[in-house]
Write a protein that holds these residues in place. Structure first.
Motif, mmCIF file in Angstrom:
data_model
loop_
_atom_site.group_PDB
_atom_site.id
_atom_site.type_symbol
_atom_site.label_atom_id
_atom_site.label_comp_id
_atom_site.label_asym_id
_atom_site.label_seq_id
_atom_site.Cartn_x
_atom_site.Cartn_y
_atom_site.Cartn_z
ATOM 1 N N ALA A 109 4.820 7.346 0.112
ATOM 2 C CA ALA A 109 3.897 7.559 -1.001
ATOM 3 C C ALA A 109 2.854 6.444 -1.036
ATOM 4 C CB ALA A 109 4.659 7.594 -2.327
ATOM 5 N N LEU A 110 1.674 6.792 -1.525
ATOM 6 C CA LEU A 110 0.560 5.844 -1.647
ATOM 7 C C LEU A 110 0.582 5.235 -3.048
ATOM 8 C CD1 LEU A 110 -2.091 4.611 -0.552
ATOM 9 C CD2 LEU A 110 -3.264 6.692 -1.341
ATOM 10 N N LEU A 111 0.699 3.929 -3.103
ATOM 11 C CA LEU A 111 0.791 3.246 -4.393
ATOM 12 C C LEU A 111 -0.532 3.291 -5.146
ATOM 13 C CD1 LEU A 111 2.967 0.257 -3.213
ATOM 14 C CD2 LEU A 111 3.657 2.029 -4.834
ATOM 15 N N SER A 112 -0.430 3.352 -6.456
ATOM 16 C CA SER A 112 -1.632 3.458 -7.297
ATOM 17 C C SER A 112 -2.535 2.247 -7.177
ATOM 18 C CB SER A 112 -1.221 3.670 -8.758
ATOM 19 O OG SER A 112 -0.543 4.889 -8.909
ATOM 20 N N ASP A 113 -1.949 1.078 -6.923
ATOM 21 C CA ASP A 113 -2.758 -0.138 -6.817
ATOM 22 C C ASP A 113 -2.969 -0.568 -5.362
ATOM 23 O OD1 ASP A 113 -0.200 -0.950 -6.251
ATOM 24 O OD2 ASP A 113 -0.161 -2.621 -7.674
ATOM 25 N N ALA A 114 -2.824 0.374 -4.434
ATOM 26 C CA ALA A 114 -3.042 0.064 -3.014
ATOM 27 C C ALA A 114 -4.458 -0.454 -2.793
ATOM 28 C CB ALA A 114 -2.798 1.301 -2.167
ATOM 29 N N LYS A 115 -4.590 -1.456 -1.952
ATOM 30 C CA LYS A 115 -5.898 -2.021 -1.625
ATOM 31 C C LYS A 115 -6.446 -1.453 -0.314
ATOM 32 C CE LYS A 115 -6.016 -4.889 -5.153
ATOM 33 N NZ LYS A 115 -4.722 -4.558 -5.773
ATOM 34 N N LEU A 159 2.185 14.380 -3.180
ATOM 35 C CA LEU A 159 2.474 12.976 -3.476
ATOM 36 C C LEU A 159 3.020 12.208 -2.273
ATOM 37 C CD1 LEU A 159 4.216 13.368 -6.963
ATOM 38 C CD2 LEU A 159 1.961 12.383 -6.557
ATOM 39 N N THR A 160 3.649 12.911 -1.347
ATOM 40 C CA THR A 160 4.357 12.209 -0.271
ATOM 41 C C THR A 160 4.254 12.946 1.059
ATOM 42 O OG1 THR A 160 6.451 13.381 -0.700
ATOM 43 C CG2 THR A 160 6.101 11.297 -1.886
ATOM 44 N N ILE A 161 4.460 12.195 2.127
ATOM 45 C CA ILE A 161 4.584 12.718 3.484
ATOM 46 C C ILE A 161 6.002 12.388 3.969
ATOM 47 C CG2 ILE A 161 3.758 12.552 5.871
ATOM 48 C CD1 ILE A 161 1.743 13.872 4.010
ATOM 49 N N PRO A 162 6.712 13.356 4.572
ATOM 50 C CA PRO A 162 8.091 13.086 5.012
ATOM 51 C C PRO A 162 8.190 11.903 5.965
ATOM 52 C CG PRO A 162 7.614 15.439 5.137
ATOM 53 C CD PRO A 162 6.314 14.744 4.857
ATOM 54 N N TRP A 163 9.251 11.164 5.802
ATOM 55 C CA TRP A 163 9.612 10.097 6.734
ATOM 56 C C TRP A 163 10.835 10.554 7.526
ATOM 57 C CZ3 TRP A 163 7.186 5.941 8.574
ATOM 58 C CH2 TRP A 163 7.914 4.926 9.218
ATOM 59 N N GLN A 164 12.009 10.559 6.873
ATOM 60 C CA GLN A 164 13.226 11.044 7.532
ATOM 61 C C GLN A 164 14.169 11.617 6.476
ATOM 62 O OE1 GLN A 164 14.411 8.493 11.275
ATOM 63 N NE2 GLN A 164 13.852 7.073 9.667
ATOM 64 N N TRP A 165 15.103 12.426 6.934
ATOM 65 C CA TRP A 165 16.119 12.933 6.023
ATOM 66 C C TRP A 165 17.493 12.838 6.674
ATOM 67 C CZ3 TRP A 165 19.428 17.133 6.738
ATOM 68 C CH2 TRP A 165 19.132 17.989 7.800
ATOM 69 N N GLY A 166 18.513 12.808 5.827
ATOM 70 C CA GLY A 166 19.858 12.672 6.361
ATOM 71 C C GLY A 166 20.923 12.892 5.317
ATOM 72 N N THR A 167 22.098 12.370 5.587
ATOM 73 C CA THR A 167 23.253 12.543 4.714
ATOM 74 C C THR A 167 23.960 11.206 4.513
ATOM 75 O OG1 THR A 167 24.733 13.045 6.585
ATOM 76 C CG2 THR A 167 23.606 14.906 5.540
ATOM 77 N N THR A 168 24.785 11.161 3.492
ATOM 78 C CA THR A 168 25.637 9.999 3.235
ATOM 79 C C THR A 168 27.081 10.446 3.357
ATOM 80 O OG1 THR A 168 23.995 9.170 1.658
ATOM 81 C CG2 THR A 168 26.167 8.129 1.636
ATOM 82 N N ASP A 208 0.817 -1.217 0.000
ATOM 83 C CA ASP A 208 0.000 0.000 0.000
ATOM 84 C C ASP A 208 0.846 1.260 0.000
ATOM 85 O OD1 ASP A 208 -2.559 -1.424 0.302
ATOM 86 O OD2 ASP A 208 -1.820 -1.899 2.312
ATOM 87 N N LEU A 209 1.916 1.256 0.760
ATOM 88 C CA LEU A 209 2.779 2.420 0.907
ATOM 89 C C LEU A 209 4.228 2.041 0.635
ATOM 90 C CD1 LEU A 209 1.321 3.782 4.282
ATOM 91 C CD2 LEU A 209 0.961 4.796 2.022
ATOM 92 N N VAL A 210 4.984 2.977 0.055
ATOM 93 C CA VAL A 210 6.404 2.772 -0.208
ATOM 94 C C VAL A 210 7.140 4.039 0.225
ATOM 95 C CG1 VAL A 210 6.333 3.663 -2.590
ATOM 96 C CG2 VAL A 210 8.055 1.940 -1.942
#
Length: 341
Positions: free
Chosen positions: A254-260, A119-128, A72-74
């Motif tokens: 993000a909410l997938l287009s084929d989410a049930k 399209l999206t809701i924040p989860w987390q942010w960071g650096t590499t 449903d979500l990615v």
């Protein structure tokens, strides 16, 4: 993104999920979803969340694009959001179902990859950057030379996380180029530098949190939150910000287009945009989040952690990696494919 446990078996396995009322399928990076968050969500909503792990953006995209995933979500990294959207894999959000959308911090609202956060809701942010055990190596750790021109003390002891965009663009910036470059002179140097350095690496793998904590590795290209978790277990490990340039990223849901389980998904998206709950996400994985008002709920040790609070002298070197052009992506893929041999 980050601090991952391999989920290859899960990705390769065919998946068959039930769509019982009160359930939700979340497809997320490994070791990135806190149990306390899920426990609180289930207790408050009655919705059971099943989390399936992946270990790279490309693996997740391929799984979703193949269809029939049942998720449903990615949680893609920012430069992949528009790729998902252009392929029709995610759907525009109904913001009337996410009243906590207003809590998204202003600096994370009108972002280039998702203007207005439709399209999206924040989860987390960071650096590499680079995690180094300073009892093994006492030189400058704020440089990509640590993995591109491995110091003698770290030869055969340094790992590289196998995330193509991070590694190739770190090497591009070290060569004086810009992320997603199409400059073949720069890219040839990048290719040569990576191929020449590879014999000095111990592995290209995930699991840095455990293996750096246990001294199995002495260094790794790694993500900042994972490195903070390592430092708490092994104080000798420090996080370096490559002065030549390093990636800054944000992962969002993000909410997938084929989410049930669509209504359950909206409940979750609204839940994680509540400041106290966003802080729970950060409390587990040790990355900053994008929700205003979460600061009072954050762990005290994150408020001063050098892995989370970027030192002023290194802020200018951080760069968001854009969505690369098809040509740039092809060049990177060719380099990465050769590096995997």
């Amino acid at each position: 993104m980050k601090n991952l446990l391999s989920a290859t078996a899960l990705l390769l396995a065919s998946t068959s999920f039930g769509y019982a009322e009160g359930s939700l399928q979340l497809f997320n990076w490994g070791n990135y979803t806190g149990p306390k968050l899920l426990e609180k969500f289930e207790k408050e909503t009655g919705i059971k969340v099943t989390v399936t792990d992946y270990d790279s953006n490309d693996a997740a995209l391929a799984k979703i694009e193949a269809g029939g995933s049942g998720f449903d979500l990615v949680v893609p990294t920012h430069q992949y959001v528009q790729i998902y959207a252009e392929k029709g894999l995610i759907q525009k959000l109904d913001l009337s179902k996410i009243p906590n959308h207003k809590n998204i911090a202003p600096e994370w609202m009108d972002v280039s990859w998702d203007q207005g956060r439709t399209l999206t809701i924040p989860w987390q942010w960071g650096t590499t950057g680079i995690a180094v055990n300073t009892s093994v190596y006492k030189g400058d750790i704020n440089t990509s030379d640590i993995f591109l021109h491995v110091p003698e003390e770290l030869k055969g002891k340094i790992n590289i996380v196998p995330e193509m965009n991070d590694i190739v663009n770190l090497a591009v910036m070290a060569a004086g180029g810009e992320p997603c470059t199409e400059d073949t002179t720069i890219l040839k140097q990048v290719r040569d530098d990576l191929i020449a350095a590879k014999p000095d690496w111990i592995s290209m793998d995930y699991g840095a949190t455990e293996k750096l904590s246990n001294n199995d590795w002495a260094a790794s290209v790694n993500w900042n939150g994972s490195t903070m978790r390592v430092r708490l277990a092994n104080p000798d490990v420090k996080y370096g910000y490559p002065k030549e340039g390093y990636p800054v990223w944000m992962d969002s849901v993000a909410l997938l287009s084929d989410a049930k389980n669509v209504e359950e998904a909206y409940t979750f998206l609204n839940f994680i945009a509540e400041p106290e709950n966003a802080a729970l996400i950060s409390d587990f994985a040790r990355y900053a989040n994008g929700i205003a008002g979460s600061e009072p709920f954050m762990p005290e040790d994150m408020k001063t952690a050098p892995e989370v609070q970027i030192p002023e002298e290194f802020k200018a070197a951080g760069k968001f990696i854009p969505t690369c052009s098809p040509k740039a992506q092809d060049y990177m893929t060719a380099i990465w494919t050769e590096l995997q041999k």
